[in-house]
Design a protein around this motif. Sequence first.
Motif, mmCIF file in Angstrom:
data_model
loop_
_atom_site.group_PDB
_atom_site.id
_atom_site.type_symbol
_atom_site.label_atom_id
_atom_site.label_comp_id
_atom_site.label_asym_id
_atom_site.label_seq_id
_atom_site.Cartn_x
_atom_site.Cartn_y
_atom_site.Cartn_z
ATOM 1 N N GLU A 56 31.430 -8.081 19.476
ATOM 2 C CA GLU A 56 31.841 -7.674 20.532
ATOM 3 C C GLU A 56 31.658 -5.984 20.649
ATOM 4 O O GLU A 56 30.997 -5.381 21.791
ATOM 5 C CB GLU A 56 33.339 -8.006 20.871
ATOM 6 N N ASN A 57 32.162 -5.376 19.479
ATOM 7 C CA ASN A 57 31.870 -3.829 19.428
ATOM 8 C C ASN A 57 30.456 -3.643 19.302
ATOM 9 O O ASN A 57 29.694 -2.376 19.854
ATOM 10 C CB ASN A 57 32.732 -3.124 18.406
ATOM 11 N N TRP A 58 29.617 -4.278 18.651
ATOM 12 C CA TRP A 58 28.276 -4.175 18.530
ATOM 13 C C TRP A 58 27.502 -4.153 19.789
ATOM 14 O O TRP A 58 26.656 -3.417 20.100
ATOM 15 C CB TRP A 58 27.552 -5.129 17.680
ATOM 16 N N ARG A 59 27.945 -5.215 20.667
ATOM 17 C CA ARG A 59 27.200 -5.129 21.921
ATOM 18 C C ARG A 59 27.515 -3.904 22.813
ATOM 19 O O ARG A 59 26.497 -3.354 23.471
ATOM 20 C CB ARG A 59 27.745 -6.490 22.921
ATOM 21 N N LYS A 60 28.687 -3.463 22.785
ATOM 22 C CA LYS A 60 29.033 -2.103 23.413
ATOM 23 C C LYS A 60 28.287 -1.066 22.808
ATOM 24 O O LYS A 60 27.739 -0.325 23.685
ATOM 25 C CB LYS A 60 30.475 -1.771 23.232
ATOM 26 N N PHE A 61 28.109 -0.999 21.524
ATOM 27 C CA PHE A 61 27.365 0.081 20.961
ATOM 28 C C PHE A 61 25.868 -0.044 21.282
ATOM 29 O O PHE A 61 25.321 0.959 21.506
ATOM 30 C CB PHE A 61 27.481 0.082 19.401
ATOM 31 N N ALA A 62 25.358 -1.049 21.323
ATOM 32 C CA ALA A 62 23.985 -1.466 21.546
ATOM 33 C C ALA A 62 23.592 -0.864 23.118
ATOM 34 O O ALA A 62 22.563 -0.346 23.475
ATOM 35 C CB ALA A 62 23.586 -2.703 21.464
ATOM 36 N N SER A 63 24.897 -1.161 23.984
ATOM 37 C CA SER A 63 24.516 -1.017 25.335
ATOM 38 C C SER A 63 24.690 0.418 25.718
ATOM 39 O O SER A 63 24.108 0.894 26.842
ATOM 40 C CB SER A 63 25.542 -1.577 26.128
ATOM 41 N N VAL A 64 25.066 1.472 24.879
ATOM 42 C CA VAL A 64 25.043 2.809 25.274
ATOM 43 C C VAL A 64 24.147 3.771 24.193
ATOM 44 O O VAL A 64 24.060 4.963 24.402
ATOM 45 C CB VAL A 64 26.494 3.396 24.875
ATOM 46 N N ILE A 65 23.708 3.179 22.967
ATOM 47 C CA ILE A 65 23.029 3.857 22.193
ATOM 48 C C ILE A 65 21.781 4.474 22.870
ATOM 49 O O ILE A 65 21.713 5.784 22.389
ATOM 50 C CB ILE A 65 22.837 2.988 20.655
ATOM 51 N N ASP A 66 21.035 3.980 23.470
ATOM 52 C CA ASP A 66 19.735 4.531 23.924
ATOM 53 C C ASP A 66 20.012 6.043 24.789
ATOM 54 O O ASP A 66 19.154 6.789 24.659
ATOM 55 C CB ASP A 66 18.851 3.669 24.600
ATOM 56 N N GLN A 67 21.097 5.857 25.494
ATOM 57 C CA GLN A 67 21.391 7.304 26.185
ATOM 58 C C GLN A 67 22.228 8.120 25.349
ATOM 59 O O GLN A 67 22.303 9.375 25.428
ATOM 60 C CB GLN A 67 22.289 6.710 27.235
ATOM 61 N N GLU A 68 22.664 7.667 24.198
ATOM 62 C CA GLU A 68 23.546 8.805 23.316
ATOM 63 C C GLU A 68 22.996 9.246 22.098
ATOM 64 O O GLU A 68 23.294 10.454 21.821
ATOM 65 C CB GLU A 68 24.883 7.986 22.872
ATOM 66 N N MET A 69 21.877 8.518 21.290
ATOM 67 C CA MET A 69 21.226 9.081 20.321
ATOM 68 C C MET A 69 20.228 10.176 20.573
ATOM 69 O O MET A 69 19.527 10.212 21.677
ATOM 70 C CB MET A 69 20.688 8.116 19.455
ATOM 71 N N ALA A 70 19.812 11.121 19.611
ATOM 72 C CA ALA A 70 18.827 12.215 19.695
ATOM 73 C C ALA A 70 17.520 11.454 19.703
ATOM 74 O O ALA A 70 17.218 10.429 19.233
ATOM 75 C CB ALA A 70 19.030 13.023 18.754
ATOM 76 N N PRO A 71 16.713 12.281 20.277
ATOM 77 C CA PRO A 71 15.160 11.550 20.237
ATOM 78 C C PRO A 71 14.631 11.435 18.746
ATOM 79 O O PRO A 71 13.775 10.689 18.714
ATOM 80 C CB PRO A 71 14.360 12.845 20.926
ATOM 81 N N ASN A 72 15.130 12.134 17.788
ATOM 82 C CA ASN A 72 14.531 11.855 16.540
ATOM 83 C C ASN A 72 15.364 10.864 15.663
ATOM 84 O O ASN A 72 15.521 10.562 14.418
ATOM 85 C CB ASN A 72 14.828 13.336 15.557
ATOM 86 N N ARG A 80 15.324 -5.734 18.464
ATOM 87 C CA ARG A 80 14.754 -4.719 19.309
ATOM 88 C C ARG A 80 13.389 -4.495 18.442
ATOM 89 O O ARG A 80 12.548 -4.010 19.358
ATOM 90 C CB ARG A 80 15.592 -3.200 19.002
ATOM 91 N N ASN A 81 13.024 -4.885 17.508
ATOM 92 C CA ASN A 81 11.912 -4.511 16.612
ATOM 93 C C ASN A 81 11.621 -5.878 15.931
ATOM 94 O O ASN A 81 11.899 -6.329 14.900
ATOM 95 C CB ASN A 81 12.103 -3.489 15.539
ATOM 96 N N LYS A 82 10.518 -6.405 16.588
ATOM 97 C CA LYS A 82 9.966 -7.574 16.008
ATOM 98 C C LYS A 82 9.399 -7.843 14.656
ATOM 99 O O LYS A 82 9.454 -8.642 14.084
ATOM 100 C CB LYS A 82 8.991 -8.551 17.056
ATOM 101 N N SER A 83 9.248 -6.678 14.380
ATOM 102 C CA SER A 83 8.701 -6.699 12.864
ATOM 103 C C SER A 83 9.788 -6.168 11.764
ATOM 104 O O SER A 83 9.644 -6.127 10.634
ATOM 105 C CB SER A 83 7.448 -5.619 12.588
ATOM 106 N N HIS A 84 10.950 -6.052 12.259
ATOM 107 C CA HIS A 84 12.123 -5.907 11.566
ATOM 108 C C HIS A 84 12.718 -7.243 10.925
ATOM 109 O O HIS A 84 13.213 -8.000 11.821
ATOM 110 C CB HIS A 84 13.069 -4.951 12.163
ATOM 111 N N HIS A 85 12.791 -7.966 9.739
ATOM 112 C CA HIS A 85 12.960 -9.024 9.290
ATOM 113 C C HIS A 85 14.308 -9.002 8.698
ATOM 114 O O HIS A 85 14.433 -10.068 7.767
ATOM 115 C CB HIS A 85 11.837 -9.375 8.466
ATOM 116 N N ASP A 106 8.209 -5.045 6.086
ATOM 117 C CA ASP A 106 8.491 -4.595 7.131
ATOM 118 C C ASP A 106 7.596 -3.587 7.611
ATOM 119 O O ASP A 106 6.896 -2.928 6.797
ATOM 120 C CB ASP A 106 9.675 -4.056 7.378
ATOM 121 N N TYR A 107 7.388 -3.510 8.903
ATOM 122 C CA TYR A 107 6.482 -2.156 9.429
ATOM 123 C C TYR A 107 7.275 -1.022 10.334
ATOM 124 O O TYR A 107 6.878 -0.151 10.490
ATOM 125 C CB TYR A 107 5.325 -2.863 10.436
ATOM 126 N N GLU A 108 8.596 -1.282 10.477
ATOM 127 C CA GLU A 108 9.385 -0.284 11.109
ATOM 128 C C GLU A 108 10.827 -0.035 10.322
ATOM 129 O O GLU A 108 10.990 -0.772 9.432
ATOM 130 C CB GLU A 108 9.653 -0.764 12.441
#
Length: 203
Positions: A56-72, A80-85, A106-108
């Motif tokens: 439940e907390n992971w879903r909340k984290f995943a829903s905001v992370i793209d707006q919150e984290m720095a570009p790097n 999110r990444n099909k090559s992450h196994h 892995d490739y990513e």
Amino acid sequence: MNELQEMLLTLLREVDKICKKHQITYYLCGGSVIGALRHRGFIPWDDDLDICMTRENWRKFASVIDQEMAPNRELISCRRNKSHHKITIKYMNKETSTVFLSQVADYEGCGLSIDVMTLDPIPAACPEQRIQEWLIYNELLTPCFVVNPKIIPYLPQYKRYRALTKVIGKQRVLDRLYHKIYVEDVPDDFTQYIYGWGEQLLV
């Protein structure tokens, strides 16, 4: 604290800030919590940092992370990444490079990162079935070989799912299992969580 540990601590502070802002609960786990309690920081030779949070907390984290984290920064997960196994999620510094033997397929996601594990509820009515489905899902993510010896009691079921991947494709089988475990059949009545850590399945 060495330079690598300082960089990991920077990542943790970023995650902590995001979690506090959005009322997301997370926990230190593994060697990270041992280090915090026993050494008042990192275990001197530790070179990673582990946290966990409920689904439940992971879903909340995943829903905001793209707006919150720095570009790097980047959030790496098998959804999110099909090559992450791997089932483990990574909060990663894209300006760094780390290579582990477990990343060869892995490739990513090869930058310095915090590992994030999700705690998933086990239905009280059918705990054995959930553990079986969870193990099979994790093993199907692995592209090369069966990793976890705990899958051995469920080899007939695992082989049936492997056979189904030849018919409808691996990604569709993974999507079906994911939806069953994490979306349509999330229990209200549970007393235990399950999560994976390397070859370990912890309840």
